[in-house]
Design an enzyme around this catalytic site. Structure first.
Site, PDB file in Angstrom:
ATOM      1  N   LYS A  65       0.837  -1.193   0.000  1.00 49.19           N
ATOM      2  CA  LYS A  65       0.000   0.000   0.000  1.00 49.19           C
ATOM      3  C   LYS A  65       0.878   1.251   0.000  1.00 49.19           C
ATOM      4  O   LYS A  65       1.815   1.368   0.786  1.00 49.19           O
ATOM      5  CB  LYS A  65      -0.920  -0.001   1.221  1.00 49.19           C
ATOM      6  N   GLU A 154     -17.797  -7.383   8.884  1.00 50.98           N
ATOM      7  CA  GLU A 154     -18.933  -6.679   9.458  1.00 50.98           C
ATOM      8  C   GLU A 154     -19.944  -7.635  10.087  1.00 50.98           C
ATOM      9  O   GLU A 154     -20.572  -7.302  11.104  1.00 50.98           O
ATOM     10  CB  GLU A 154     -19.613  -5.827   8.387  1.00 50.98           C
ATOM     11  N   ARG A 182     -23.317  -5.730   4.337  1.00 51.53           N
ATOM     12  CA  ARG A 182     -22.722  -7.066   4.446  1.00 51.53           C
ATOM     13  C   ARG A 182     -23.266  -7.816   5.662  1.00 51.53           C
ATOM     14  O   ARG A 182     -23.250  -9.047   5.694  1.00 51.53           O
ATOM     15  CB  ARG A 182     -21.203  -6.945   4.563  1.00 51.53           C
TER      16      ARG A 182
END
Length: 418
Positions: A65, A154, A182
């Site tokens: 990242k 989630e 979700r």
């Protein structure tokens, strides 16, 4: 010793990838990788190989990242979403406006959650790999024993919240609106069926600007309001947000609060919490021609539109709905029939949203209106990449669109007659 440790690490890594390959291929899925995700030629080669297979394929691309910009590689959370910045100094460019902006809704949520948790050790905060995005990183630093990040899941965050509620805790489950989708099954079965007192704090409720189609939080009212036992609330400003969070935490029922991305309005913040009666709306101003019924911070757009309509001799009643479920049916049944035109305004899809709830109530109550209710909100399309203001305009629930519609529907002669 160092070389031996490196050799063992390489062996373990190779063993992991070999196991991954065996795992996927045992399910009939071809595995290609790991591939250097920053090497374009390697990626192209892997994709070509994948296209040659006669079944499903997984390409395992490994990336870093922030690759290519050292500050972003060192602090990927800070540089996850950026505003204009100085590349050489690795500093975000400060706003040219010397006036300090109002706090964000996210910051107000975080400060409120901390205050509530300090007052009651049974209050716990839970999120799913979004501590920074939801503001709970601040909560974590102050009250680490009352915080839990379950990772990118989630579903587990919601189920864990339900489990804690069963044991007498007061969970605040903070998840972006678009990601709460979700965990819909868990909200249904683990929270609502059992009437468990879980406070769902849904950040980024509404359009979110330049995060693209996948992150728009424009479906939560529709997918939650069909569920028995749940309350759905949204504040008109940041001060009302803190009171709604307090109300929800003490309601002892499933309670969802949605609030937008971005800064508040700059209103004065009360020093003490107060409960907002569940299902109670408020009239912010009275008028005789148009009723503007708004849900959430989009109330500010309704107020702006009412001021512009006044210049044309049109007076507006502006209603801060506060709750999409339960609706303030008493106020609506008394106020709406008084007006020539009724508009509902929401930062949400109009299919199944707040406006739909109002129309359903009017229909079921057999209330007679002069004209059909006009719903302003997100149209039946996924919201494209743009600023929040542009997304409001594209979907025609900005003040320009509201004013234009009202002026087209209400003639000067009818104003004089009224």
């Amino acid at each position: 010793l160092v070389y031996r440790a490196i050799d063992r690490a390489e062996e373990a890594t190779q063993g992991f990838f070999a196991s991954a390959s065996m795992l996927f291929e045992s399910f009939g899925i071809k595995y290609i990788g790991p591939v250097d995700g920053h090497d374009l030629s390697s990626l192209v080669t892997a994709i070509k190989h994948a296209k040659e297979q006669d079944g499903p394929v997984i390409i395992h691309a490994s990336t870093v990242k922030g690759k290519g910009y050292e500050p972003a590689e060192e602090d990927p959370i800070k540089w996850h979403g950026v505003v204009p910045f100085n590349r050489e100094k690795a500093e975000f460019v400060a706003s040219a406006n010397p006036i300090k902006p109002p706090p964000s809704y996210t910051a107000v949520f975080a400060d409120t959650a901390i205050k509530l948790a300090r007052e009651n050790p049974k209050v716990v905060a839970i999120t799913a790999a979004m501590a920074g995005g939801t503001g709970l990183d601040k909560f974590q630093k102050v009250l680490p024993e009352q915080f839990q990040d379950v990772g990118i899941c989630e579903q587990h965050a919601v189920t864990m919240s339900a489990g804690l509620a069963c044991e007498g805790y007061k969970p605040i489950c903070a998840i972006y609106s678009t990601f709460m989708q979700r965990a819909y099954d868990q909200v249904v079965h683990d929270i609502c069926i059992q009437k468990l007192p879980v406070l769902l704090a849904m950040d980024r409720g509404g359009v979110v600007g330049n995060d693209g189609e996948t992150h728009q939080g424009v479906f939560d009212i529709a997918y939650l309001r069909t569920l028995p036992h749940i309350t759905i609330a949204s504040p008109k400003d940041e001060n009302e947000l803190q009171h709604m969070l307090y109300t929800g935490l003490n309601s002892n029922l499933p309670f969802a609060v949605r609030y937008p991305r971005g800064n508040g309005t700059g209103v004065e913040m009360d020093s003490e919490f107060k409960e907002i009666t569940i299902g109670k709306a408020e009239i912010l101003q009275h008028g005789e021609h148009v009723a503007l019924v708004a849900f959430g911070p989009i109330v500010q757009t309704a107020i702006e539109a009412s001021k512009r309509l006044l210049a044309h001799g049109i007076t507006s009643t502006v209603i801060n709905a506060r709750y999409a479920k339960p609706l303030d049916t008493k106020l609506l049944s008394e106020e709406l029939p008084k007006h020539q035109l009724i508009c509902t305004i929401e930062d949400h899809a109009i299919q199944g949203g707040f406006g739909s709830a109002v129309i359903e109530f009017i229909n079921d109550s057999e209330i007679t209106l002069t004209n059909p209710i006009k719903r302003f909100g997100v149209q039946d399309e996924y919201v494209p990449h743009a600023s929040q203001a542009e997304q409001h305009r594209i979907n025609q629930y900005d003040s320009d669109s509201i004013v234009k519609y009202v002026l087209e529907k209400i003639s000067k002669s009818s104003i004089k007659a009224a």
